[in-house]
Motif scaffolding. Structure first.
Motif, PDB file in Angstrom:
ATOM      1  N   ARG A 166      -4.623  39.822 -47.436  1.00 47.34           N
ATOM      2  CA  ARG A 166      -4.797  40.343 -48.797  1.00 47.34           C
ATOM      3  C   ARG A 166      -5.555  41.676 -48.760  1.00 47.34           C
ATOM      4  O   ARG A 166      -6.522  41.837 -48.029  1.00 47.34           O
ATOM      5  N   ALA A 167      -5.089  42.620 -49.564  1.00 50.65           N
ATOM      6  CA  ALA A 167      -5.765  43.908 -49.736  1.00 50.65           C
ATOM      7  C   ALA A 167      -5.809  44.203 -51.229  1.00 50.65           C
ATOM      8  O   ALA A 167      -4.786  44.179 -51.904  1.00 50.65           O
ATOM      9  N   LYS A 168      -6.989  44.484 -51.753  1.00 50.59           N
ATOM     10  CA  LYS A 168      -7.148  44.718 -53.193  1.00 50.59           C
ATOM     11  C   LYS A 168      -8.194  45.793 -53.416  1.00 50.59           C
ATOM     12  O   LYS A 168      -9.330  45.668 -52.995  1.00 50.59           O
ATOM     13  N   ALA A 169      -7.809  46.860 -54.078  1.00 54.01           N
ATOM     14  CA  ALA A 169      -8.741  47.920 -54.467  1.00 54.01           C
ATOM     15  C   ALA A 169      -8.931  47.842 -55.978  1.00 54.01           C
ATOM     16  O   ALA A 169      -8.007  47.481 -56.708  1.00 54.01           O
ATOM     17  N   PRO A 170     -10.128  48.165 -56.475  1.00 54.65           N
ATOM     18  CA  PRO A 170     -10.364  48.117 -57.918  1.00 54.65           C
ATOM     19  C   PRO A 170      -9.343  48.972 -58.678  1.00 54.65           C
ATOM     20  O   PRO A 170      -9.060  50.106 -58.309  1.00 54.65           O
ATOM     21  N   GLY A 171      -8.755  48.390 -59.700  1.00 54.23           N
ATOM     22  CA  GLY A 171      -7.798  49.109 -60.524  1.00 54.23           C
ATOM     23  C   GLY A 171      -6.372  49.091 -60.002  1.00 54.23           C
ATOM     24  O   GLY A 171      -5.482  49.665 -60.618  1.00 54.23           O
ATOM     25  N   TYR A 172      -6.134  48.463 -58.856  1.00 58.10           N
ATOM     26  CA  TYR A 172      -4.802  48.406 -58.267  1.00 58.10           C
ATOM     27  C   TYR A 172      -4.369  46.956 -58.093  1.00 58.10           C
ATOM     28  O   TYR A 172      -5.190  46.057 -57.996  1.00 58.10           O
ATOM     29  N   ALA A 173      -3.064  46.756 -58.025  1.00 57.07           N
ATOM     30  CA  ALA A 173      -2.523  45.412 -57.812  1.00 57.07           C
ATOM     31  C   ALA A 173      -2.829  44.935 -56.395  1.00 57.07           C
ATOM     32  O   ALA A 173      -3.007  45.738 -55.476  1.00 57.07           O
ATOM     33  N   THR A 174      -2.872  43.631 -56.228  1.00 59.62           N
ATOM     34  CA  THR A 174      -3.067  43.052 -54.902  1.00 59.62           C
ATOM     35  C   THR A 174      -1.837  43.329 -54.049  1.00 59.62           C
ATOM     36  O   THR A 174      -0.705  43.192 -54.494  1.00 59.62           O
ATOM     37  N   MET A 175      -2.073  43.739 -52.810  1.00 60.04           N
ATOM     38  CA  MET A 175      -1.008  43.960 -51.837  1.00 60.04           C
ATOM     39  C   MET A 175      -1.271  43.045 -50.649  1.00 60.04           C
ATOM     40  O   MET A 175      -2.403  42.661 -50.391  1.00 60.04           O
ATOM     41  N   TRP A 176      -0.232  42.711 -49.940  1.00 61.54           N
ATOM     42  CA  TRP A 176      -0.327  41.893 -48.737  1.00 61.54           C
ATOM     43  C   TRP A 176       0.173  42.733 -47.576  1.00 61.54           C
ATOM     44  O   TRP A 176       1.297  43.195 -47.568  1.00 61.54           O
ATOM     45  N   VAL A 177      -0.706  42.951 -46.571  1.00 61.98           N
ATOM     46  CA  VAL A 177      -0.414  43.821 -45.433  1.00 61.98           C
ATOM     47  C   VAL A 177      -0.057  42.957 -44.225  1.00 61.98           C
ATOM     48  O   VAL A 177      -0.779  42.013 -43.897  1.00 61.98           O
ATOM     49  N   LEU A 178       1.034  43.291 -43.554  1.00 61.39           N
ATOM     50  CA  LEU A 178       1.487  42.545 -42.390  1.00 61.39           C
ATOM     51  C   LEU A 178       0.429  42.548 -41.292  1.00 61.39           C
ATOM     52  O   LEU A 178      -0.136  43.583 -40.966  1.00 61.39           O
ATOM     53  N   ILE A 179       0.184  41.389 -40.716  1.00 63.93           N
ATOM     54  CA  ILE A 179      -0.710  41.264 -39.553  1.00 63.93           C
ATOM     55  C   ILE A 179       0.197  41.260 -38.325  1.00 63.93           C
ATOM     56  O   ILE A 179       0.996  40.338 -38.141  1.00 63.93           O
ATOM     57  N   GLN A 180       0.103  42.281 -37.486  1.00 59.77           N
ATOM     58  CA  GLN A 180       0.968  42.400 -36.322  1.00 59.77           C
ATOM     59  C   GLN A 180       0.708  41.298 -35.283  1.00 59.77           C
ATOM     60  O   GLN A 180       1.634  40.796 -34.671  1.00 59.77           O
ATOM     61  N   ASN A 181      -0.544  40.941 -35.063  1.00 60.04           N
ATOM     62  CA  ASN A 181      -0.897  39.930 -34.076  1.00 60.04           C
ATOM     63  C   ASN A 181      -1.875  38.942 -34.713  1.00 60.04           C
ATOM     64  O   ASN A 181      -3.083  39.040 -34.519  1.00 60.04           O
ATOM     65  N   PRO A 182      -1.367  37.958 -35.468  1.00 60.60           N
ATOM     66  CA  PRO A 182      -2.246  37.047 -36.209  1.00 60.60           C
ATOM     67  C   PRO A 182      -2.753  35.861 -35.386  1.00 60.60           C
ATOM     68  O   PRO A 182      -2.817  34.742 -35.866  1.00 60.60           O
ATOM     69  N   HIS A 183      -3.145  36.106 -34.129  1.00 57.08           N
ATOM     70  CA  HIS A 183      -3.627  35.017 -33.284  1.00 57.08           C
ATOM     71  C   HIS A 183      -4.877  34.351 -33.856  1.00 57.08           C
ATOM     72  O   HIS A 183      -5.106  33.170 -33.642  1.00 57.08           O
ATOM     73  N   HIS A 184      -5.674  35.096 -34.614  1.00 56.21           N
ATOM     74  CA  HIS A 184      -6.914  34.562 -35.182  1.00 56.21           C
ATOM     75  C   HIS A 184      -6.675  33.514 -36.267  1.00 56.21           C
ATOM     76  O   HIS A 184      -7.589  32.771 -36.626  1.00 56.21           O
ATOM     77  N   ILE A 185      -5.434  33.432 -36.773  1.00 60.02           N
ATOM     78  CA  ILE A 185      -5.108  32.381 -37.745  1.00 60.02           C
ATOM     79  C   ILE A 185      -4.067  31.416 -37.179  1.00 60.02           C
ATOM     80  O   ILE A 185      -3.444  30.659 -37.912  1.00 60.02           O
TER      81      ILE A 185
END
Length: 87
Positions: free
Chosen positions: A51-70
Motif C-alpha cells: 500500500r502507498a498513500k499520500a495525503p490528498g491522493y488515492a491509495t495505490m498498490w505498488v508491485l513488490i518485486q521480491n516479496p520474500h518477507h511476506i
C-alpha cells in the motif's frame, strides 16, 4: 554524437516500448476493496503489492518485486506494476 539520439528516436517510433525493453504484456489485476486495511495484498494469481498513500491522493498498490518477507515468490512478468484502489 548526433547519430545516437537519432537512432533512439527511430527505434522508439519503429518498435513498441514493451518490445524494445523486453517487457511482457501485463494483464489487469484485481485491487482490494477500499475497506481493506492491510499493508500488503496478494492477488489470486500470486502478484504481491504494498500500500502507498499520500495525503490528498488515492491509495495505490505498488508491485513488490521480491516479496520474500511476506512469504511469497518473486513477481512474474504478468503482474501489473501499479493498482488503483477500488471503491
Amino acid at each position: 554524437m548526433l547519430a545516437l539520439p537519432a537512432l533512439a528516436i527511430a527505434l522508439s517510433l519503429a518498435t513498441p516500448a514493451d518490445a524494445l525493453f523486453g517487457q511482457a504484456k501485463r494483464k489487469a489485476q484485481p485491487a482490494p476493496p477500499s475497506s481493506y486495511q492491510g499493508q500488503w495484498y496478494t492477488t489470486p494469481d500470486g502478484c504481491s503489492y504494498s500500500r502507498a498513500k499520500a495525503p490528498g491522493y488515492a491509495t495505490m498498490w505498488v508491485l513488490i518485486q521480491n516479496p520474500h518477507h511476506i512469504g511469497q515468490p518473486p513477481a512474474g512478468a504478468h503482474c501489473a506494476t501499479l493498482l488503483k484502489q477500488n471503491g
